[in-house]
Design a protein around this motif. Structure first.
Motif, short mmCIF file in Angstrom:
data_model
loop_
_atom_site.label_atom_id
_atom_site.label_comp_id
_atom_site.label_asym_id
_atom_site.label_seq_id
_atom_site.Cartn_x
_atom_site.Cartn_y
_atom_site.Cartn_z
N SER A 17 47.48 41.59 32.60
CA SER A 17 47.06 40.60 33.60
C SER A 17 45.92 39.73 33.07
N ALA A 18 44.99 40.36 32.34
CA ALA A 18 43.87 39.60 31.79
C ALA A 18 44.34 38.60 30.73
N VAL A 19 45.30 39.03 29.89
CA VAL A 19 45.84 38.11 28.89
C VAL A 19 46.55 36.94 29.56
N ASP A 20 47.32 37.23 30.61
CA ASP A 20 48.00 36.16 31.35
C ASP A 20 47.00 35.19 31.99
N GLY A 21 45.80 35.72 32.30
CA GLY A 21 44.77 34.87 32.89
C GLY A 21 43.98 34.07 31.88
N GLY A 22 44.29 34.22 30.59
CA GLY A 22 43.64 33.42 29.57
C GLY A 22 42.56 34.14 28.79
N ALA A 23 42.36 35.44 29.01
CA ALA A 23 41.33 36.18 28.28
C ALA A 23 41.80 36.47 26.86
N SER A 24 40.83 36.61 25.96
CA SER A 24 41.16 37.00 24.59
C SER A 24 41.66 38.43 24.57
N GLU A 25 42.33 38.80 23.50
CA GLU A 25 42.88 40.15 23.44
C GLU A 25 41.80 41.23 23.49
N PRO A 26 40.70 41.12 22.71
CA PRO A 26 39.65 42.15 22.83
C PRO A 26 39.06 42.26 24.24
N ALA A 27 38.85 41.11 24.88
CA ALA A 27 38.30 41.13 26.24
C ALA A 27 39.30 41.73 27.22
N ALA A 28 40.58 41.40 27.04
CA ALA A 28 41.61 41.93 27.94
C ALA A 28 41.73 43.44 27.79
N LEU A 29 41.70 43.93 26.56
CA LEU A 29 41.80 45.37 26.34
C LEU A 29 40.57 46.10 26.88
N ALA A 30 39.40 45.46 26.79
CA ALA A 30 38.20 46.05 27.37
C ALA A 30 38.31 46.14 28.89
#
Length: 348
Positions: A278-291
């Motif tokens: 969901s975070a990746v779909d919202g435009g977050a970077s991969e490290p931020a999304a995984l965090a």
């Protein structure tokens, strides 16, 4: 500590090497056990119920698969119907399995006698252990994913991050056993649960910029809480029942721990994957999304730990009196047997 060893092995070989590394350890344990562990129980004949075995496969297999697919069920999609169907099969299978054990238990022929669950102290300890096992294994499987995917450290560093907490837990566990022998479970499990909850809440605040040493400190803090929990909870659970239920209490405890560990791991990975996607779909970077996914999984584990804390508030001390379990209030004073009445002249 086992997770640290796994990460160290993966730093110089493939995942196949993990299983080859375990072979000599298992062989050595089997040899030592066969030589040093005598049978101290009295063997008794028991019946084998094939129907119960089949029901247990559908029940526990369906529950684990269904819980691991919660993200698919909630999010919808092509596989939603399959995952939901398997989860329903698991729930129905569990209900039928429990019903059959209760019916056959009246005749003393149950595959898994459920009478121990009628003892409050045992049930509370088992529920607390289930929640704790689910939370712990969820963390131990999510934390390496966070370290590797978000903080971008190597497999060796990931193992080293988990090493101090594992070592400290191993050192503190015998000390916790001595404290239990003197004061009972409550002075250990209630503070231990609070420490675990606090540690998980701290882990739920991590992000892609969190320092590795901060993660080490939080994991050490979390491990300190675990050191005061597993042995007291298991001892209290196993010591709450009379001798004729010893075999069934161990079977129940081992079964629910395996189920809770598998379900907890599946749930945390599902939360981790779902929130990260969901975070990746919202435009977050991969490290931020995984965090973000890891933080959500840690917060879910904290919720399970809170439930375990609530259960631990009602667990009481168990003492063995004449071979039978006796639940008593927490009191470090030893049990003093009442003096025998003096013989009267008429009895001489």
């Amino acid at each position: 500590m086992s997770c640290s060893c796994v990460r160290a092995i993966l730093s110089f070989t493939t995942w196949h090497g993990i299983f080859w590394f375990m072979v000599p350890l298992v062989v050595a344990a089997a040899a030592v056990g066969a030589r040093k562990l005598p049978n101290v129980t009295e063997p008794r004949p028991s019946s084998f119920d094939l129907v119960s075995v089949v029901l247990s496969v559908f029940a526990f297999g369906g529950l684990v698969y269904g819980l691991s697919s919660i993200g698919v069920i909630v999010g919808g999609g092509r596989d939603t119907r399959i995952a939901a169907t398997v989860l329903v099969v698991g729930v129905v299978g569990l209900a039928l399995f429990v019903w059959r054990q209760l019916v056959r238990g009246r005749e003393g022929r149950a595959l898994l006698d459920l009478r121990p669950l009628g003892v409050r102290n045992f049930t509370l300890s088992v529920v607390a252990l289930m929640c704790l096992m689910a939370a712990m294994l969820g963390v131990l499987n999510t934390l390496p994913l966070y370290l590797r995917g978000s903080l971008l450290v190597t497999a060796l560093v990931t193992g080293l991050v988990l090493l101090p907490g594992g070592l400290l837990e191993g050192v503190l566990s015998p000390i916790a056993g001595r404290i239990y022998d003197r004061f009972g479970p409550r002075p250990l499990i209630i503070p231990g649960m609070i420490i675990v909850v606090a540690g998980l809440l701290g882990l739920s605040m991590v992000n892609e910029t969190t320092g590795v040493w901060v993660v080490v400190g939080l994991h050490v803090f979390f491990s300190i809480g675990l050191a005061g929990l597993f042995s007291p909870l298991m001892t209290t659970a196993l010591g709450s029942l009379p001798q004729d239920l010893y075999g069934h209490r161990s079977a129940i405890l081992n079964t629910v721990q395996q189920l809770a560990g598998a379900a907890g791991t599946a749930m945390m990975i599902a939360v981790y994957s779902g929130v990260s996607a969901s975070a990746v779909d919202g435009g977050a970077s991969e490290p931020a999304a995984l965090a973000d996914g890891a933080a959500a999984a840690f917060l879910t584990s904290a919720g399970l730990a809170v439930l375990a804390l609530v259960c631990s508030l009602f667990i009481t001390r168990v003492r063995d009196v004449g071979g039978e379990a006796e639940v008593v209030a927490d009191d470090p004073a030893p049990v003093v047997p009442a003096p025998l009445p003096e013989a009267s002249d008429a009895s001489l």
